[in-house]
Enzyme design. Structure first.
Site, PDB file in Angstrom:
ATOM      1  N   GLU A 166      -2.163   5.083   2.927  1.00  9.11           N
ATOM      2  CA  GLU A 166      -2.082   3.675   2.505  1.00  9.11           C
ATOM      3  C   GLU A 166      -3.448   3.044   2.181  1.00  9.11           C
ATOM      4  O   GLU A 166      -3.546   2.225   1.270  1.00  9.11           O
ATOM      5  CB  GLU A 166      -1.367   2.841   3.581  1.00  9.11           C
ATOM      6  CG  GLU A 166       0.126   3.127   3.703  1.00  9.11           C
ATOM      7  CD  GLU A 166       0.461   4.323   4.589  1.00  9.11           C
ATOM      8  OE1 GLU A 166      -0.478   4.966   5.123  1.00  9.11           O
ATOM      9  OE2 GLU A 166       1.654   4.628   4.735  1.00  9.11           O
TER      10      GLU A 166
ATOM     11  N   ARG B 208       2.639   8.058   9.211  1.00 12.31           N
ATOM     12  CA  ARG B 208       2.419   9.477   8.882  1.00 12.31           C
ATOM     13  C   ARG B 208       1.287  10.083   9.695  1.00 12.31           C
ATOM     14  O   ARG B 208       1.405  11.188  10.207  1.00 12.31           O
ATOM     15  CB  ARG B 208       2.054   9.605   7.392  1.00 12.31           C
ATOM     16  CG  ARG B 208       3.191  10.008   6.522  1.00 12.31           C
ATOM     17  CD  ARG B 208       2.704  10.314   5.108  1.00 12.31           C
ATOM     18  NE  ARG B 208       3.718  11.026   4.358  1.00 12.31           N
ATOM     19  CZ  ARG B 208       4.821  10.476   3.872  1.00 12.31           C
ATOM     20  NH1 ARG B 208       5.070   9.200   4.077  1.00 12.31           N
ATOM     21  NH2 ARG B 208       5.691  11.201   3.210  1.00 12.31           N
TER      22      ARG B 208
ATOM     23  N   GLU C 271      -0.594  -8.931  -1.344  1.00 14.82           N
ATOM     24  CA  GLU C 271      -1.153  -8.394  -0.092  1.00 14.82           C
ATOM     25  C   GLU C 271      -2.357  -7.488  -0.393  1.00 14.82           C
ATOM     26  O   GLU C 271      -2.432  -6.329   0.018  1.00 14.82           O
ATOM     27  CB  GLU C 271      -0.103  -7.643   0.740  1.00 14.82           C
ATOM     28  CG  GLU C 271      -0.469  -7.517   2.217  1.00 14.82           C
ATOM     29  CD  GLU C 271       0.516  -6.625   2.980  1.00 14.82           C
ATOM     30  OE1 GLU C 271       0.562  -5.418   2.720  1.00 14.82           O
ATOM     31  OE2 GLU C 271       1.217  -7.150   3.862  1.00 14.82           O
TER      32      GLU C 271
ATOM     33  N   HIS D  30       6.242   4.981  13.235  1.00 13.26           N
ATOM     34  CA  HIS D  30       6.606   5.770  12.045  1.00 13.26           C
ATOM     35  C   HIS D  30       5.422   6.297  11.256  1.00 13.26           C
ATOM     36  O   HIS D  30       5.599   7.083  10.344  1.00 13.26           O
ATOM     37  CB  HIS D  30       7.460   4.932  11.089  1.00 13.26           C
ATOM     38  CG  HIS D  30       6.653   3.904  10.335  1.00 13.26           C
ATOM     39  ND1 HIS D  30       6.295   2.714  10.881  1.00 13.26           N
ATOM     40  CD2 HIS D  30       6.116   3.922   9.095  1.00 13.26           C
ATOM     41  CE1 HIS D  30       5.588   2.022  10.005  1.00 13.26           C
ATOM     42  NE2 HIS D  30       5.456   2.731   8.910  1.00 13.26           N
TER      43      HIS D  30
ATOM     44  N   ASP E  40       0.803  -1.224   0.000  1.00  8.15           N
ATOM     45  CA  ASP E  40       0.000   0.000   0.000  1.00  8.15           C
ATOM     46  C   ASP E  40       0.835   1.272   0.000  1.00  8.15           C
ATOM     47  O   ASP E  40       0.347   2.338   0.355  1.00  8.15           O
ATOM     48  CB  ASP E  40      -0.903   0.001   1.237  1.00  8.15           C
ATOM     49  CG  ASP E  40      -0.107  -0.105   2.538  1.00  8.15           C
ATOM     50  OD1 ASP E  40       1.133   0.003   2.496  1.00  8.15           O
ATOM     51  OD2 ASP E  40      -0.729  -0.286   3.603  1.00  8.15           O
TER      52      ASP E  40
ATOM     53  N   HIS F  13      12.939   4.732  13.166  1.00  7.93           N
ATOM     54  CA  HIS F  13      12.787   4.992  11.729  1.00  7.93           C
ATOM     55  C   HIS F  13      13.639   6.214  11.355  1.00  7.93           C
ATOM     56  O   HIS F  13      13.827   7.109  12.176  1.00  7.93           O
ATOM     57  CB  HIS F  13      11.310   5.252  11.464  1.00  7.93           C
ATOM     58  CG  HIS F  13      10.912   5.249  10.019  1.00  7.93           C
ATOM     59  ND1 HIS F  13      11.220   6.276   9.168  1.00  7.93           N
ATOM     60  CD2 HIS F  13      10.211   4.350   9.276  1.00  7.93           C
ATOM     61  CE1 HIS F  13      10.741   6.022   7.961  1.00  7.93           C
ATOM     62  NE2 HIS F  13      10.119   4.844   7.996  1.00  7.93           N
TER      63      HIS F  13
HETATM   64  C1  UD1 Z   1       6.692   4.659   3.866  1.00  6.57           C
HETATM   65  C2  UD1 Z   1       5.305   4.232   3.403  1.00  6.57           C
HETATM   66  C3  UD1 Z   1       4.576   3.537   4.552  1.00  6.57           C
HETATM   67  C4  UD1 Z   1       5.398   2.435   5.154  1.00  6.57           C
HETATM   68  C5  UD1 Z   1       6.776   2.951   5.534  1.00  6.57           C
HETATM   69  C6  UD1 Z   1       7.641   1.803   6.000  1.00  6.57           C
HETATM   70  C7  UD1 Z   1       4.193   5.654   1.763  1.00  6.57           C
HETATM   71  C8  UD1 Z   1       3.274   6.787   1.534  1.00  6.57           C
HETATM   72  N1  UD1 Z   1       4.518   5.378   3.038  1.00  6.57           N
HETATM   73  O1  UD1 Z   1       6.511   5.655   4.860  1.00  6.57           O
HETATM   74  O2  UD1 Z   1       3.366   3.001   4.053  1.00  6.57           O
HETATM   75  O3  UD1 Z   1       4.747   1.955   6.305  1.00  6.57           O
HETATM   76  O4  UD1 Z   1       7.389   3.549   4.383  1.00  6.57           O
HETATM   77  O5  UD1 Z   1       8.726   2.235   6.749  1.00  6.57           O
HETATM   78  O6  UD1 Z   1       4.626   5.032   0.828  1.00  6.57           O
HETATM   79  N2  UD1 Z   1      14.204   8.034   5.252  1.00  6.57           N
HETATM   80  C9  UD1 Z   1      15.580   7.946   5.238  1.00  6.57           C
HETATM   81  N3  UD1 Z   1      16.158   6.751   4.859  1.00  6.57           N
HETATM   82  C10 UD1 Z   1      15.436   5.665   4.542  1.00  6.57           C
HETATM   83  C11 UD1 Z   1      14.030   5.757   4.587  1.00  6.57           C
HETATM   84  C12 UD1 Z   1      13.429   6.955   4.936  1.00  6.57           C
HETATM   85  O7  UD1 Z   1      16.282   8.903   5.525  1.00  6.57           O
HETATM   86  O8  UD1 Z   1      16.014   4.621   4.212  1.00  6.57           O
HETATM   87  C13 UD1 Z   1      13.571   9.323   5.652  1.00  6.57           C
HETATM   88  C14 UD1 Z   1      13.667  10.379   4.520  1.00  6.57           C
HETATM   89  O9  UD1 Z   1      13.832  11.641   5.071  1.00  6.57           O
HETATM   90  C15 UD1 Z   1      12.291  10.263   3.861  1.00  6.57           C
HETATM   91  C16 UD1 Z   1      11.423  10.024   5.082  1.00  6.57           C
HETATM   92  O10 UD1 Z   1      12.182   9.134   5.903  1.00  6.57           O
HETATM   93  O11 UD1 Z   1      11.942  11.419   3.122  1.00  6.57           O
HETATM   94  C17 UD1 Z   1      10.064   9.451   4.815  1.00  6.57           C
HETATM   95  O12 UD1 Z   1      10.126   8.324   3.943  1.00  6.57           O
HETATM   96  P1  UD1 Z   1       8.820   7.925   3.066  1.00  6.57           P
HETATM   97  O13 UD1 Z   1       9.121   6.692   2.307  1.00  6.57           O
HETATM   98  O14 UD1 Z   1       8.341   9.091   2.298  1.00  6.57           O
HETATM   99  O15 UD1 Z   1       7.726   7.654   4.152  1.00  6.57           O
HETATM  100  P2  UD1 Z   1       7.663   6.616   5.332  1.00  6.57           P
HETATM  101  O16 UD1 Z   1       7.093   7.340   6.502  1.00  6.57           O
HETATM  102  O17 UD1 Z   1       8.945   5.896   5.466  1.00  6.57           O
HETATM  103  N1  UDP Z   2      11.907  -3.974  10.710  1.00  9.44           N
HETATM  104  C1  UDP Z   2      13.288  -4.094  10.554  1.00  9.44           C
HETATM  105  N2  UDP Z   2      14.095  -3.297  11.321  1.00  9.44           N
HETATM  106  C2  UDP Z   2      13.610  -2.389  12.209  1.00  9.44           C
HETATM  107  C3  UDP Z   2      12.206  -2.262  12.341  1.00  9.44           C
HETATM  108  C4  UDP Z   2      11.379  -3.065  11.569  1.00  9.44           C
HETATM  109  O1  UDP Z   2      13.763  -4.902   9.775  1.00  9.44           O
HETATM  110  O2  UDP Z   2      14.407  -1.707  12.872  1.00  9.44           O
HETATM  111  C5  UDP Z   2      11.018  -4.801   9.867  1.00  9.44           C
HETATM  112  C6  UDP Z   2       9.947  -5.556  10.587  1.00  9.44           C
HETATM  113  O3  UDP Z   2      10.386  -6.835  10.959  1.00  9.44           O
HETATM  114  C7  UDP Z   2       8.816  -5.610   9.558  1.00  9.44           C
HETATM  115  C8  UDP Z   2       9.046  -4.387   8.710  1.00  9.44           C
HETATM  116  O4  UDP Z   2      10.342  -3.910   9.007  1.00  9.44           O
HETATM  117  O5  UDP Z   2       8.922  -6.731   8.709  1.00  9.44           O
HETATM  118  C9  UDP Z   2       8.016  -3.334   9.026  1.00  9.44           C
HETATM  119  O6  UDP Z   2       8.381  -2.131   8.425  1.00  9.44           O
HETATM  120  P1  UDP Z   2       7.731  -0.759   8.856  1.00  9.44           P
HETATM  121  O7  UDP Z   2       7.254  -0.849  10.250  1.00  9.44           O
HETATM  122  O8  UDP Z   2       8.729   0.291   8.496  1.00  9.44           O
HETATM  123  O9  UDP Z   2       6.536  -0.599   7.820  1.00  9.44           O
HETATM  124  P2  UDP Z   2       5.020  -1.140   7.787  1.00  9.44           P
HETATM  125  O10 UDP Z   2       5.032  -2.611   7.943  1.00  9.44           O
HETATM  126  O11 UDP Z   2       4.289  -0.418   8.876  1.00  9.44           O
HETATM  127  O12 UDP Z   2       4.540  -0.689   6.439  1.00  9.44           O
END
Ligand code: UD1
Ligand code: UDP
Length: 387
Positions: free
Chosen positions: A135, A214, A121, A212, A99, A244
């Site tokens: 999502e 939003r 999924e 984490h 999602d 995160h």
């Molecule tokens: C995204 C997904 C969310 C998912 C989450 C998993 C969308 C809209 N959201 O949210 O569904 O649950 O990923 O974690 O697709 N960042 C880093 N390094 C990384 C990853 C993220 O620095 O490796 C920081 C960056 O500043 C980035 C911010 O996190 O801009 C947000 O990342 P983004 O993918 O936009 O949203 P998530 O909250 O991670």
């Molecule tokens: N996870 C990980 N390292 C971490 C935290 C979570 O590998 O420090 C894994 C966790 O086991 C799960 C996935 O990341 O499989 C969940 O990711 P996240 O919570 O970022 O996203 P969501 O599932 O809410 O979309």
């Protein structure tokens, strides 16, 4: 000799990477298909951790991540970037997982190009378009565009049926996150952080916390505050927070919890270390989707810091409880489990409503049927006794 159908798996975030890894591996080992892997790079470091651990090397890496990226900016760059890759690769099928923005864009870009979309999924719903945000909307959009819906559970199938998707286009596979978790359980794990390594040989109760979402960003200070209250009330317990990388998460949570001696704050942990830590945990507090699915199968009670969930199965099974994001409520619910053994034991049952480790095999079989090169296999049925 006929050309093999080409399957393009598109992903971009940590949870997608974990959940597509078993499917990518199954496709690569299946002589009927050609597998192409595309990373949008919506995440960077958090994605690289998973790629490395599962040995996935994307054929294309769009490297999109920018600090503090907005949804529209990300989506527009992702769809532009995917367009020439689809032109070049000419896949027969695009797999979109879950999602995220990446998943929604992958489905839309494929649809625009006349490529069949397979939604891995599929069918999870809260019924509230604003939660999880964005999502719930992404998942519904992908559903509209998909030719094949790989639903993890019967409940998700029923959600799709209620929206009038055809039964024949839905297959209940179980969730590939359980395939990944079973793979991870066989790895030898070493914690890079000595404080976590030390926990292996200690008896302190461990509470594992992740946040984490939003739609929780405004409430994240409350979540951090709840951890602070709990850490002060239970000085003999350890609270681990792999944080995160979203700077907004860090800004909200860190001031509440840093400098507390029994709170261990780390960067995101590699999947093997995170799942090992989850196995060591006594209690899990989270707003994560994937963690809500994994922890129940490890027998860990989970307090979900959200008002609703698109994953009701473990709530019904009794191992997950929704507690919202109010500081006092989170503290009270955690206290109940930390203080009352009966309450804890009632939730600490290993249940597997989300999968049995064969989801990737079912997904690949269903894709083979879609492409006329095989037949689907028996669907996932959870064990009703909870074992
Ligand atoms: C995204 C997904 C969310 C998912 C989450 C998993 C969308 C809209 N959201 O949210 O569904 O649950 O990923 O974690 O697709 N960042 C880093 N390094 C990384 C990853 C993220 O620095 O490796 C920081 C960056 O500043 C980035 C911010 O996190 O801009 C947000 O990342 P983004 O993918 O936009 O949203 P998530 O909250 O991670
Ligand atoms: N996870 C990980 N390292 C971490 C935290 C979570 O590998 O420090 C894994 C966790 O086991 C799960 C996935 O990341 O499989 C969940 O990711 P996240 O919570 O970022 O996203 P969501 O599932 O809410 O979309």
């Amino acid at each position: 000799m006929s050309v093999k159908p080409k399957i393009m798996t598109v992903y971009g975030t940590r949870p997608e990477a974990i959940k597509v890894a078993p499917v990518v591996s199954a496709l690569q080992n299946d002589g009927r298909f050609e597998s192409v892997v595309v990373s949008t790079g919506q995440h960077k470091e958090m994605l690289e951790q998973v790629n490395k651990r599962f040995g996935i090397t994307p054929n294309h890496d769009m490297a999109l991540m920018k600090p503090g990226q907005s949804l529209n900016e990300l989506v527009s760059r992702a769809i532009q970037g995917l367009d020439p890759i689809i032109d070049e690769e000419k896949p027969d099928v695009i797999i979109s997982q879950g999602d995220t923005s990446t998943a929604m864009v992958a489905a839309l870009a494929g649809f625009h190009k006349g490529v069949q979309v397979v939604h891995l999924e599929a069918g999870l719903r809260t019924g509230d378009i604003l939660s999880p945000f964005p999502e719930e909307a992404n998942r519904k959009i992908i559903g509209q565009l998909a030719s094949l819906h790989l639903a993890p559970t019967n409940e998700s199938r029923e959600n799709l049926r209620r929206e009038n998707f055809r039964s024949k286009d839905i297959v209940v596979t179980g969730n590939t996150v359980i395939d990944a978790l079973l793979t991870a359980s066989e790895w030898d794990v070493h914690f890079e952080d000595p404080r976590l390594e030390e926990l292996r040989n200690s008896n302190e109760k461990l509470v594992l916390v992740t946040t984490h979402r939003r739609e929780n960003l405004d409430a994240m200070k409350e979540i951090g505050g709840a951890v602070q209250d709990l850490a002060k009330s239970y000085p003999d317990h350890i609270f681990a927070l792999p944080l995160h990388l979203n700077p907004k998460v860090r800004e909200a949570v860190l001031p509440e919890v840093e400098d507390l001696p029994n709170v261990i704050i780390t960067d995101p942990l590699p999947y093997d270390q995170f799942t090992a830590l989850m196995s060591r945990a006594y209690l899990v507090l989270t707003d994560s989707g994937g963690v809500q699915e994994e922890a129940p199968s490890l027998g860990k009670p989970v307090l979900v810091m959200r008002e609703n969930t698109e994953r009701p199965e473990a709530v019904v099974a009794g191992t997950v409880k929704l507690v919202g994001t109010d500081r006092d409520r989170i503290v009270a619910e955690a206290r109940n489990l930390l203080d009352q053994d009966a309450a804890y034991q009632a939730m600490a049952n290993a249940v597997n409503p989300y999968g049995d480790g064969k989801a990737a095999a079912r997904a690949v079989a269903a894709i083979a049927e879609l492409l006329g090169v095989g037949e689907r296999i028996g669907e996932f049925e959870p064990e009703l006794d909870g074992k």
